[in-house]
Design an enzyme around this catalytic site. Structure first.
Site: not given
Length: 481
Positions: A79, A154, A178
């Site tokens: 990420k 996210s 997330s």
């Protein structure tokens, strides 16, 4: 069986046995990225030549006996809020559009020490603020199960990349759901560890008391294996906690006989999609049929989790994001008059609407006259939520419920209604507020073929309970397609 169908652990075993190589695995991933990335937009940074060179180096080290970790040669995605030395790290924001860190996040370094080969950096909601991966400055990521729908957020880029076979596994971060929510929407496995289990060193902060790094992968076995690689005490992170036991793979046992599982009635009320409810309760019946003791109970304060979370997270975000001002690194506005104007224009141009919204909310709740009424009150409610979970875990080994009230919404439907987007986190947020571990495992699909996630919540440092329950359910369910 295609090479891309293997889990991370299966691939590592094939590489170790000499049946394939890290280079062949990386080439398969690259071919898949080139095939589907234009539509899905999972990656912010992907350098084909660097990825291939890293895979070839891994093969050389494996052959020489230098690389022997449990994930040796396996291509991973990271990420884009975790620092990677020499590789662009943007947090999917214009303000960090040119930021190349000089060091690597502890979790990423540990993953590499276990043999993982980094493919690139995945798309995300800007500064991890969002639940759909639509607030990214680099465009929205789409759900591989149906590109008309969001992948969640996210960590949507990481979840979508795993689901689309654009990597074998990925790292994400979880501040209010997330990791677990995109795992649910994309039909993959995601684990948010107990706060302090995985170092936050090198993770660009959103809500420092809530953020935690964890894996997104194809099954629970991968999840436990990756956790063993990335967990550990780190002196560079003051919130890192040393644990007696990091043997997560010991929990990969198909046995839940006598395990006490609590189902909160509060999680199955108004607002929960009937198809999600049915799939989750059917999963509970599967565990019950394998010998688990399943009971309903009341978990109080659930309705207070969202306002509590958005008060605390916004307050911490407004403080954490003060460092992005155009002085030392990142974007700086071209034309300005004086230092104050440079700050103002840089931040106005560099941050997106959702980030600005949360900075303003955070500044408000921390301001003189409102601090006690909002921020301190939220901290008190946070403590009460933790107490409610403590009381529940005095009776139960695992709490079982849905990850999200619905399956993945259509693209654009959440951005027009931020409150609706915030309400989608109702079942995940309290886990972060209490610092608990939570696991998302696919448990079915709705009538449109969109995945549904089962959430298993454990007491602090009891990841092995939820891993065991998730593994046992997975063995009964079979491979999720």
């Amino acid at each position: 069986m295609s090479l891309l169908d293997y889990t991370a652990v299966e691939l590592a075993a094939k590489i170790k046995a000499g049946e394939t190589t890290a280079t062949e695995a990386m080439e398969a991933v690259i071919a898949q990225i080139e095939k589907s990335e234009d539509e899905l937009n999972c990656y912010v940074t992907f350098d084909k030549e660097k990825a291939l060179a890293a895979a070839k180096k891994a093969d050389e080290d494996i052959k020489a006996g230098k690389l022997t970790g449990p994930l040796a040669g396996v291509p991973f995605a990271i990420k884009d809020n975790m620092c990677t030395e020499g590789m662009l790290t943007t947090c999917s924001s214009k303000i960090l559009g040119n930021f190349v860190p000089t060091y690597t996040a502890d979790a990423v370094e540990r993953l590499q020490n276990a043999g993982a080969v980094i493919i690139g950096k995945t798309n995300m909601d800007e500064f991890a603020m969002g639940s759909t991966t639509e607030t990214s400055a680099f465009g929205a990521t789409k759900n591989p199960r149906n590109p008309e729908h969001v992948p969640g957020g996210s960590s949507g880029g990481s979840a979508a990349a795993v689901a689309a076979n654009e990597c074998f596994a990925a790292l994400g971060s979880d501040t209010g759901g997330s990791i677990r929510q995109p795992a649910s929407y994309c039909g993959v496995v995601g684990l948010k560890p107990t706060y302090g289990t995985v170092s936050r060193y090198g993770l660009i902060a959103y809500g420092s008391s809530l953020d935690q790094i964890g894996p997104l992968c194809k099954d629970v076995t991968d999840c436990a294996t990756i956790m063993e690689a990335i967990a550990g005490k780190d002196d560079k992170d003051s919130t890192s906690i040393g644990r007696d036991d990091y043997s997560f793979t010991n929990a990969l046992v198909d046995d839940v006989k006598g395990m006490k599982i609590g189902i909160p009635r509060d999680y199955f009320g108004e607002g929960l999609d009937p198809e999600v409810k049915e799939a989750v309760l059917n999963a509970a019946k599967v565990l019950e049929s394998k010998g688990a003791i399943v009971e309903e109970f009341d978990l109080s304060l659930v309705e207070y989790a969202i306002p509590t979370y958005y008060t605390i997270a916004a307050a911490e975000a407004s403080s954490n994001l003060e460092r992005f001002d155009g002085v030392k690194y990142g974007y700086r506005t071209k034309e300005y008059e004086g230092l104050h104007n440079m700050y103002k224009k840089t931040r106005s141009e560099g941050f997106g609407p959702e980030v600005k919204r949360r900075i303003m909310l955070g500044s408000f709740v921390l301001s003189s006259g409102y601090y006690d009424a909002y921020y301190l009150k939220a901290l008190r409610v946070k403590a009460l939520i933790k107490k409610a979970f403590d009381e529940a875990f005095a009776k139960y080994d695992v709490i079982l419920g849905p990850v999200a009230p619905t399956t993945a919404p259509k693209l654009g439907s959440s951005l027009s209604d931020p409150i609706k987007m915030y309400l989608g986190d109702i079942y995940t947020i309290s886990v972060n507020l209490a610092g608990l571990p939570g696991l998302s495992v696919p448990c079915g699909k709705d009538k449109n073929g969109l995945p549904i996630g089962l959430q298993l919540i454990g007491d602090c440092f009891k990841e092995n309970n939820i891993i065991r329950a998730g593994y046992a359910y997975e063995q009964a369910r079979g491979r999720f397609e």
